[in-house]
Design an enzyme around this catalytic site. Sequence first.
Site, mmCIF file in Angstrom:
data_model
loop_
_atom_site.group_PDB
_atom_site.id
_atom_site.type_symbol
_atom_site.label_atom_id
_atom_site.label_comp_id
_atom_site.label_asym_id
_atom_site.label_seq_id
_atom_site.Cartn_x
_atom_site.Cartn_y
_atom_site.Cartn_z
ATOM 1 N N SER A 209 0.843 -1.191 0.000
ATOM 2 C CA SER A 209 0.000 0.000 0.000
ATOM 3 C C SER A 209 0.889 1.256 0.000
ATOM 4 C CB SER A 209 -0.963 -0.028 1.189
ATOM 5 O OG SER A 209 -1.994 0.907 1.032
ATOM 6 N N GLU A 327 -9.341 -5.845 -3.052
ATOM 7 C CA GLU A 327 -8.725 -4.648 -2.461
ATOM 8 C C GLU A 327 -9.745 -3.693 -1.833
ATOM 9 O OE1 GLU A 327 -5.551 -4.013 -2.155
ATOM 10 O OE2 GLU A 327 -4.430 -4.936 -3.790
ATOM 11 N N HIS A 421 -7.708 -5.838 1.016
ATOM 12 C CA HIS A 421 -6.475 -5.051 0.994
ATOM 13 C C HIS A 421 -5.573 -5.458 2.167
ATOM 14 C CE1 HIS A 421 -4.019 -1.553 0.005
ATOM 15 N NE2 HIS A 421 -4.089 -1.126 1.250
#
Length: 539
Positions: A209, A327, A421
């Site tokens: 990320s 995600e 995610h």
Amino acid sequence: MKRLIVLIALLFAAPALAQPRVTAPVGTVEGVEQGGLRIFRGIPYAQAPVGPLRWKPPVAAADWQGVRKATAFGPACVQPRNRNAGIYTNPLDTVSEDCLTLNIWAPAGGKDLPVFVWIHGGALVAGYSHETMYDGARMAQRGNMIVVSINYRLGILGYLAHPELSAESPDGVSGNYGLLDQIAALKWVQRNIAAFGGDAGNVTIAGESAGALSVMYLMASPQARGLFHKAVAQSAYMITTPELKRGAYGLPSAEAAGSQIMTAVGAANLAALRAMDAEKLTLDAATKGYGPWGNVDGKILTRQLVTTWDHGEQARVPVLAGFNSGEIRSLPVLLPPAPASAEAYEAAIRARYGDLAEHFLRLYPSSNIKESLLATTRDALYGWTATRLAIGQTAIGQSAYLYLFDHGYPAAAEYGLHAFHAAEIPYVFGTAARTPPYWPKVPDDVTNRRLSDAMLSYWASFARTGTPVADGQPAWQAYGKSANYMNFAGKPQPGTRLMPGMFALHEAAMCRRRAAGDQPWNWNTGVASPVLNKATGCR
């Protein structure tokens, strides 16, 4: 009997086993030994200018005399405290402006081992190096490698740009302090890691990320060139980067954004801002909408990331990159409001995408608007970026390995969080038993243990040689002309041409926005997209 008593007394009187010590160029550190590893926690790699000196580049940590204890993690960098329980919530103990420390997991007796430097995620707002899920013990043991995790300045303290700050700088720039911290950590590794058994000529940077965004910043920055030799980008996003001095692509300049937030938090000038309490300022800035990003300043970041890759100016290193199928399931804040009907959805897409609309609707049909919205935002941010990284490295003659993480399990499915995610992180680190308190619990069963073993092995092999290999698992082919990738869904499954048409659509949309000059290419996609012009702007 007396002899036995004497022996017992001698055992209890024996001195405690010595803790492992390493003498590095910076000084001698004492850590702990556990499971064949030497673990060193909270080693300062740089000094963050704090209080009245904050918003300056980091200063290299001073060498020390004597033995420095490295048995406790350092404090997290200042960040907003979690107020609501969520899957990413992991309570903090202490935070500090003086937070530039790193942690090392090193196999005992190792020499010239590959080095894996982990950069935590958290939107450049939150996170810290010693989150339990990032524990490097299993990776260091199984992969026979050195694992390093680092802190870096976050939020307004890490990324504020402002005209007064630029005027103070010998280079006339400001912001990017968190990125400079990461560069300072890599310089520390280059100087010191051999003493811990690492090979300074075989360093892999890795992150997820915002950590993967940081990996791309480092790949793009001339200041980081030569400090690493491979890169791993998990769920990276190659979005629009603010420019330091001028507004561009629908974003204000970084200096203008800094001036706006200074006013918003009630500071009359830079001195007043520096006098504010760090935690209060960080929370106020976040509450008032300040978003920390790197900025294009011509020195640390010289171009938009997409332009850097278009010109082949990024670091010439092998890359492993990928994203997760779910995600956005755990990031609903990134979704636009859903249209009321299929007809409204299709009308919105046709109005925005014009000659690209039919391509769009084939990929993201109106028959399931909820799933199409999730997939659109996922692909525009993460899928497009991962594929772009694979294509870009291949184009400059470097190996690139693309993956999709599509693995789910019952606890995640219960909350609609299939392959959410960051769900891949505990599989990569082998830390399924050490996830945050509200994380959907990963089952301790054969399927999940085998998948974790395979992923950890692929990642460790990539760090060692630049080629991901796992014993007893399928060969992971480089992206190459065949567009190869690996799908992690229950077990590793190789494939080609991941999501046909996905990359081409979002690449065309990005190119048109860049050509227009007044539109960012971020999460404003699909029904939230600006109207795209017909001039492609693509090569």
